[in-house]
Write a protein that holds these residues in place. Structure first.
Motif, mmCIF file in Angstrom:
data_model
loop_
_atom_site.group_PDB
_atom_site.id
_atom_site.type_symbol
_atom_site.label_atom_id
_atom_site.label_comp_id
_atom_site.label_asym_id
_atom_site.label_seq_id
_atom_site.Cartn_x
_atom_site.Cartn_y
_atom_site.Cartn_z
ATOM 1 N N GLU A 67 0.983 -1.276 -0.292
ATOM 2 C CA GLU A 67 0.286 -0.073 0.315
ATOM 3 C C GLU A 67 0.733 1.054 0.196
ATOM 4 O O GLU A 67 0.942 2.065 1.496
ATOM 5 C CB GLU A 67 -0.694 0.091 1.197
ATOM 6 N N LEU A 68 1.248 1.098 -1.499
ATOM 7 C CA LEU A 68 1.828 2.888 -1.256
ATOM 8 C C LEU A 68 2.684 2.914 -3.025
ATOM 9 O O LEU A 68 1.788 2.366 -4.178
ATOM 10 C CB LEU A 68 3.421 2.637 -1.139
ATOM 11 N N ILE A 69 2.170 4.300 -3.156
ATOM 12 C CA ILE A 69 2.058 4.692 -4.090
ATOM 13 C C ILE A 69 3.246 5.561 -5.273
ATOM 14 O O ILE A 69 4.153 6.086 -4.272
ATOM 15 C CB ILE A 69 1.688 6.519 -3.956
ATOM 16 N N THR A 70 4.528 4.659 -6.275
ATOM 17 C CA THR A 70 5.342 4.867 -6.942
ATOM 18 C C THR A 70 4.407 5.686 -8.408
ATOM 19 O O THR A 70 3.423 5.521 -8.432
ATOM 20 C CB THR A 70 5.280 3.461 -7.557
ATOM 21 N N ARG A 71 5.510 6.035 -9.331
ATOM 22 C CA ARG A 71 5.299 7.095 -10.102
ATOM 23 C C ARG A 71 4.269 5.869 -11.149
ATOM 24 O O ARG A 71 3.732 6.376 -11.917
ATOM 25 C CB ARG A 71 6.621 7.140 -10.542
ATOM 26 N N GLU A 72 5.066 4.646 -10.735
ATOM 27 C CA GLU A 72 4.168 3.577 -12.573
ATOM 28 C C GLU A 72 3.125 3.877 -12.298
ATOM 29 O O GLU A 72 1.907 3.700 -13.422
ATOM 30 C CB GLU A 72 4.592 2.505 -12.095
ATOM 31 N N MET A 73 2.672 3.831 -10.705
ATOM 32 C CA MET A 73 0.665 4.063 -10.321
ATOM 33 C C MET A 73 0.557 5.146 -10.982
ATOM 34 O O MET A 73 -1.162 4.855 -10.974
ATOM 35 C CB MET A 73 0.967 3.619 -9.078
ATOM 36 N N LEU A 74 0.899 6.286 -10.521
ATOM 37 C CA LEU A 74 0.572 8.013 -11.229
ATOM 38 C C LEU A 74 0.379 7.192 -12.693
ATOM 39 O O LEU A 74 -0.326 8.294 -12.703
ATOM 40 C CB LEU A 74 1.351 8.529 -10.171
ATOM 41 N N GLU A 75 1.081 6.579 -13.681
ATOM 42 C CA GLU A 75 1.358 7.019 -14.664
ATOM 43 C C GLU A 75 -0.151 6.130 -15.493
ATOM 44 O O GLU A 75 -0.388 6.458 -16.423
ATOM 45 C CB GLU A 75 1.988 6.120 -14.872
ATOM 46 N N GLU A 76 -0.548 5.349 -14.436
ATOM 47 C CA GLU A 76 -1.569 4.451 -14.490
ATOM 48 C C GLU A 76 -2.922 5.393 -14.785
ATOM 49 O O GLU A 76 -3.861 5.020 -15.173
ATOM 50 C CB GLU A 76 -2.208 3.292 -13.476
ATOM 51 N N GLN A 77 -3.000 6.462 -14.182
ATOM 52 C CA GLN A 77 -4.409 7.107 -13.550
ATOM 53 C C GLN A 77 -4.338 8.256 -14.993
ATOM 54 O O GLN A 77 -3.706 8.478 -15.292
ATOM 55 C CB GLN A 77 -4.277 7.996 -12.781
ATOM 56 N N VAL A 78 -6.052 7.744 -15.693
ATOM 57 C CA VAL A 78 -6.284 8.738 -16.413
ATOM 58 C C VAL A 78 -6.875 10.147 -15.280
ATOM 59 O O VAL A 78 -8.176 9.916 -15.246
ATOM 60 C CB VAL A 78 -7.226 8.459 -17.577
ATOM 61 N N LEU A 79 -6.592 11.275 -16.145
ATOM 62 C CA LEU A 79 -7.179 13.090 -15.716
ATOM 63 C C LEU A 79 -8.117 13.153 -16.472
ATOM 64 O O LEU A 79 -8.307 12.770 -17.602
ATOM 65 C CB LEU A 79 -6.045 13.337 -14.749
ATOM 66 N N ASP A 80 -8.452 14.147 -16.232
ATOM 67 C CA ASP A 80 -9.479 15.472 -16.917
ATOM 68 C C ASP A 80 -8.559 15.457 -18.271
ATOM 69 O O ASP A 80 -7.547 15.678 -18.156
ATOM 70 C CB ASP A 80 -9.540 16.410 -16.135
ATOM 71 N N ILE A 81 -9.449 16.002 -19.151
ATOM 72 C CA ILE A 81 -8.977 16.428 -19.997
ATOM 73 C C ILE A 81 -7.385 18.048 -20.435
ATOM 74 O O ILE A 81 -6.159 17.055 -20.703
ATOM 75 C CB ILE A 81 -9.334 17.040 -21.276
ATOM 76 N N ALA A 82 -8.238 18.396 -19.469
ATOM 77 C CA ALA A 82 -7.122 19.374 -19.255
ATOM 78 C C ALA A 82 -5.696 19.495 -18.098
ATOM 79 O O ALA A 82 -4.518 19.232 -19.129
ATOM 80 C CB ALA A 82 -7.268 20.380 -18.880
ATOM 81 N N ALA A 83 -5.512 18.476 -17.620
ATOM 82 C CA ALA A 83 -4.519 17.947 -17.116
ATOM 83 C C ALA A 83 -3.832 16.978 -17.947
ATOM 84 O O ALA A 83 -2.812 17.499 -18.055
ATOM 85 C CB ALA A 83 -4.702 16.974 -15.465
ATOM 86 N N GLU A 84 -4.663 16.078 -18.790
ATOM 87 C CA GLU A 84 -3.653 15.489 -19.890
ATOM 88 C C GLU A 84 -2.967 15.897 -20.311
ATOM 89 O O GLU A 84 -2.069 15.454 -21.534
ATOM 90 C CB GLU A 84 -4.510 14.014 -20.164
ATOM 91 N N ASP A 85 -3.671 16.872 -20.745
ATOM 92 C CA ASP A 85 -3.468 17.063 -22.459
ATOM 93 C C ASP A 85 -2.188 18.504 -22.206
ATOM 94 O O ASP A 85 -0.500 18.097 -23.035
ATOM 95 C CB ASP A 85 -4.602 18.629 -23.304
ATOM 96 N N PHE A 86 -1.935 18.892 -20.862
ATOM 97 C CA PHE A 86 -0.399 19.915 -20.534
ATOM 98 C C PHE A 86 -0.059 18.603 -20.371
ATOM 99 O O PHE A 86 1.281 18.778 -20.649
ATOM 100 C CB PHE A 86 -1.844 20.246 -18.955
ATOM 101 N N TYR A 87 0.182 17.299 -20.311
ATOM 102 C CA TYR A 87 0.922 16.722 -19.090
ATOM 103 C C TYR A 87 1.763 16.019 -21.114
ATOM 104 O O TYR A 87 2.655 15.671 -21.057
ATOM 105 C CB TYR A 87 0.790 15.140 -19.109
ATOM 106 N N ALA A 88 0.899 15.975 -22.044
ATOM 107 C CA ALA A 88 1.699 14.984 -23.064
ATOM 108 C C ALA A 88 2.506 16.446 -24.222
ATOM 109 O O ALA A 88 2.887 16.155 -24.199
ATOM 110 C CB ALA A 88 0.441 15.047 -23.768
ATOM 111 N N THR A 89 1.846 17.534 -23.737
ATOM 112 C CA THR A 89 2.295 19.314 -24.080
ATOM 113 C C THR A 89 4.460 18.766 -23.526
ATOM 114 O O THR A 89 4.886 18.976 -23.944
ATOM 115 C CB THR A 89 1.782 20.091 -24.291
ATOM 116 N N THR A 90 3.662 18.765 -21.760
ATOM 117 C CA THR A 90 5.407 18.811 -21.509
ATOM 118 C C THR A 90 6.307 17.757 -21.605
ATOM 119 O O THR A 90 7.138 18.244 -21.640
ATOM 120 C CB THR A 90 4.918 18.345 -19.615
#
Length: 361
Positions: free
Chosen positions: A319-342
């Protein structure tokens, strides 16, 4: 595991009974059990414990951010200014982009006012008082539709033959009789579209400030830059209201970076995960900003979403959060678009650096 709605879900905000229940009760903060204690639970007890944790994660984490503190101070000032007034009441406006925490802030203000009122007047229910009222402005609202929304909250039946003024009169009478102290009007941008009822609705709200001994809080998307407060009608309202401008945090200045790390630390301390070590998430502050574009709402969904996935996994991983787990999360469109651009920008810079080093050698 599919999680179904149950009677333990938070009460709705849009009715008198629902809001009172929501404001007077809060899901308990779950204890973080050790691995041994968790495994010693029966299957049913473990399932109930996990559901309690998920309920808490899905909507009960509230951080006392600088913006919330500012909103509380300004609301206090509005209440104080309104005590001796019988017209032109002051109020508070919460404006900002989507996913920056406007409704969450409004909920926190409602809890604040409600708890203070219940402490000072513990018999409020037997007296028929409704200290806090919450309505959402319907899309394309007309004056009559807006008054129907207030009537629905109060449980007032509306006849088809009634005019807007008829409904308004009954709503105002009911709110005054209920000693209502705070009225939160959410999604106020729905009044700003070009429709016949827009001006009428604005006038109704303005007049309610004079007819009610209550303080108003308005929340909505980019309220200060839209049509709503242009012209004489809008200026009459905006001139009476203090503004809390909800913005995404920025990492281009030391204060913004410090606030971002503090926000991450606050969320991390509230995660009921037995194996997660404090400090893990703040160390990923740059990555978390790239994932969310500095949005409080997106950050909350990212971290609580990962925590909920861990719990619903059924004990298959620590029960610990890793970057790999965070990568599996799907967020709102604005956040996902910003991440893709980054990612594209970072990738391009990395490639340019490699080529420059290659040419230099």
């Amino acid at each position: 595991m599919l999680l179904f709605h149950n009677t333990d879900r938070p009460a709705e905000l849009h009715t008198r009974e629902g809001l009172t229940e929501y404001l007077s009760t809060a899901p308990p903060v779950p204890e973080v059990l050790t691995e041994r204690d968790y495994r010693s639970l029966s299957d049913s007890a473990r399932s109930e414990y996990d559901r309690t944790r998920i309920l808490y994660l899905s909507g009960s984490i509230l951080l006392n951010t600088a913006q919330l503190q500012q909103a509380k101070v300004l609301l206090q000032k509005s209440f104080a200014a309104n005590i001796g007034r019988n017209s032109g009441h002051a109020g508070l406006m919460i404006s900002g982009d989507s996913t920056v925490g406007k409704t969450t802030t409004a909920k926190a203000l409602m809890r604040y006012v409600f708890s203070q009122y219940a402490r000072q007047i513990p018999e409020y229910q037997s007296l028929g008082h409704i200290p806090v009222v919450y309505v959402e402005v319907p899309a394309g609202s007309t004056g009559k539709l807006l008054m129907k929304t207030f009537a629905r909250f109060l449980g007032l039946p509306v006849r088809s033959t009634e005019t807007m003024l008829d409904i308004r009169e009954r709503v105002v009478c009911a709110l005054n009789a209920a000693h209502t102290q705070l009225i939160v009007v959410d999604e106020l941008q729905n009044l700003a579209s070009r429709n016949v009822g827009n001006g009428e609705s604005v006038d109704i709200l303005k007049n309610m400030h004079n007819d009610l001994a209550a303080t108003f809080v308005y929340a909505g998307i980019d309220l200060t830059s839209g049509e709503l407060f242009n012209g004489n009608r809008g200026r009459q309202i905006s001139g009476r209201f203090n503004l809390v401008k909800m913005e995404r945090l920025k990492r281009t200045n030391p204060d913004g970076r410090a606030a971002w790390k503090q926000l991450i630390t606050g969320f991390e301390k509230n995660l009921p995960l037995r194996d997660h070590k404090l400090g893990t998430l703040p160390a990923m502050h740059e990555y978390l900003f790239d994932r969310t574009n500095g949005s409080i709402g997106s950050l909350g969904r990212l971290l609580t979403g990962a925590a909920i996935d861990i719990i619903t996994d059924g004990g298959g991983r620590p029960e610990l959060i890793t970057r790999e787990m965070l990568e599996e999360q799907v967020l709102d469109i604005a956040a996902e678009d910003f991440y893709a651009t980054t990612k594209k920008t970072v990738g391009r810079r990395t490639l340019e650096s490699v080529l420059a080093e290659s040419l230099a050698s």
